[in-house]
Design a protein around this motif. Structure first.
Motif, PDB file in Angstrom:
ATOM      1  N   GLY A   1       0.814  -1.206   0.000  1.00 20.52           N
ATOM      2  CA  GLY A   1       0.000   0.000   0.000  1.00 20.52           C
ATOM      3  C   GLY A   1       0.840   1.244   0.000  1.00 20.52           C
ATOM      4  N   LEU A   2       0.178   2.366   0.278  1.00 23.27           N
ATOM      5  CA  LEU A   2       0.834   3.669   0.338  1.00 23.27           C
ATOM      6  C   LEU A   2       1.014   4.059   1.791  1.00 23.27           C
ATOM      7  CD1 LEU A   2       1.787   6.340  -0.975  1.00 23.27           C
ATOM      8  CD2 LEU A   2      -0.611   7.072  -0.946  1.00 23.27           C
ATOM      9  N   VAL A   3       2.233   4.463   2.141  1.00 22.46           N
ATOM     10  CA  VAL A   3       2.526   4.837   3.519  1.00 22.46           C
ATOM     11  C   VAL A   3       3.498   6.010   3.502  1.00 22.46           C
ATOM     12  CG1 VAL A   3       4.426   3.193   3.729  1.00 22.46           C
ATOM     13  CG2 VAL A   3       3.188   3.910   5.777  1.00 22.46           C
ATOM     14  N   GLN A   4       3.434   6.827   4.527  1.00 21.50           N
ATOM     15  CA  GLN A   4       4.375   7.934   4.634  1.00 21.50           C
ATOM     16  C   GLN A   4       5.718   7.441   5.157  1.00 21.50           C
ATOM     17  OE1 GLN A   4       2.474  10.962   7.076  1.00 21.50           O
ATOM     18  NE2 GLN A   4       1.689  11.991   5.249  1.00 21.50           N
ATOM     19  N   ALA A   5       6.751   8.187   4.833  1.00 17.77           N
ATOM     20  CA  ALA A   5       8.084   7.858   5.337  1.00 17.77           C
ATOM     21  C   ALA A   5       8.050   7.774   6.859  1.00 17.77           C
ATOM     22  CB  ALA A   5       9.088   8.904   4.882  1.00 17.77           C
ATOM     23  N   GLY A   6       8.721   6.749   7.379  1.00 16.09           N
ATOM     24  CA  GLY A   6       8.717   6.504   8.810  1.00 16.09           C
ATOM     25  C   GLY A   6       7.637   5.545   9.262  1.00 16.09           C
ATOM     26  N   GLY A   7       6.712   5.241   8.377  1.00 10.72           N
ATOM     27  CA  GLY A   7       5.617   4.345   8.713  1.00 10.72           C
ATOM     28  C   GLY A   7       5.989   2.884   8.591  1.00 10.72           C
ATOM     29  N   SER A   8       4.981   2.032   8.772  1.00  7.33           N
ATOM     30  CA  SER A   8       5.185   0.586   8.772  1.00  7.33           C
ATOM     31  C   SER A   8       4.145  -0.106   7.907  1.00  7.33           C
ATOM     32  CB  SER A   8       5.077   0.024  10.195  1.00  7.33           C
ATOM     33  OG  SER A   8       6.053   0.564  11.042  1.00  7.33           O
ATOM     34  N   LEU A   9       4.548  -1.238   7.374  1.00 11.42           N
ATOM     35  CA  LEU A   9       3.648  -2.141   6.675  1.00 11.42           C
ATOM     36  C   LEU A   9       4.050  -3.570   6.993  1.00 11.42           C
ATOM     37  CD1 LEU A   9       3.344  -0.643   3.051  1.00 11.42           C
ATOM     38  CD2 LEU A   9       1.524  -0.770   4.751  1.00 11.42           C
ATOM     39  N   ARG A  10       3.086  -4.466   6.924  1.00  9.74           N
ATOM     40  CA  ARG A  10       3.369  -5.886   7.101  1.00  9.74           C
ATOM     41  C   ARG A  10       2.878  -6.633   5.874  1.00  9.74           C
ATOM     42  NH1 ARG A  10       0.590 -10.428  10.931  1.00  9.74           N
ATOM     43  NH2 ARG A  10       2.454 -11.639  11.462  1.00  9.74           N
ATOM     44  N   LEU A  11       3.808  -7.238   5.161  1.00 13.56           N
ATOM     45  CA  LEU A  11       3.466  -8.039   3.994  1.00 13.56           C
ATOM     46  C   LEU A  11       3.280  -9.492   4.410  1.00 13.56           C
ATOM     47  CD1 LEU A  11       5.988  -6.671   1.341  1.00 13.56           C
ATOM     48  CD2 LEU A  11       3.760  -5.754   2.018  1.00 13.56           C
TER      49      LEU A  11
END
Length: 125
Positions: free
Chosen positions: A10-20
């Motif tokens: 997805g789309l996230v701002q710098a410093g954010g997190s995602l879990r694939l």
């Protein structure tokens, strides 16, 4: 047939997190080492992280060490990539891959026999 299905991009701002997540079917998941690779537009597909079938050995690209964590749940036929402190340069399509045998090593995309369709990760600045 073997299927690897990624999700969680997805789309996230710098410093954010995602879990694939990557769910595997059609293979004996517990016998496969799993890897994550990524490909940015106009660039080669690069190694990100890998985990052996048992989960005892884990490998990371230098660019993601300390920020990304690979893990697996053999009971769910799933491999994960937790991505923290995301940077714009992490923007790419992320692919999971599976192999029963390393011939060159976990960082070589040529060692992987099966690939997912990819999931887009976009990090905005």
């Amino acid at each position: 047939q073997v299927q690897l299905v990624e999700s969680g991009g997805g789309l996230v701002q710098a410093g954010g997190s995602l879990r694939l997540s990557c769910v595997a079917s059609g293979l004996t998941f517990s016998r496969n080492a799993m890897g994550w690779f990524r490909q940015a537009p106009g660039k080669e597909r690069d190694f990100v992280a890998a985990i052996t079938s048992s989960g005892l050995r884990i490998y990371y690209a230098d660019s993601v060490k300390g920020r990304f964590t690979i893990s697996r749940d053999n009971a769910k036929n799933t491999v994960y990539l937790q991505m923290n402190s995301l940077k714009p340069e992490d923007t790419a399509v992320y692919y999971c891959a599976a192999t029963t045998t390393y011939r060159v090593g976990p960082t070589s995309r040529h060692d992987y026999d099966y690939w997912g369709q990819g999931t887009q990760v976009t990090v905005s600045s």
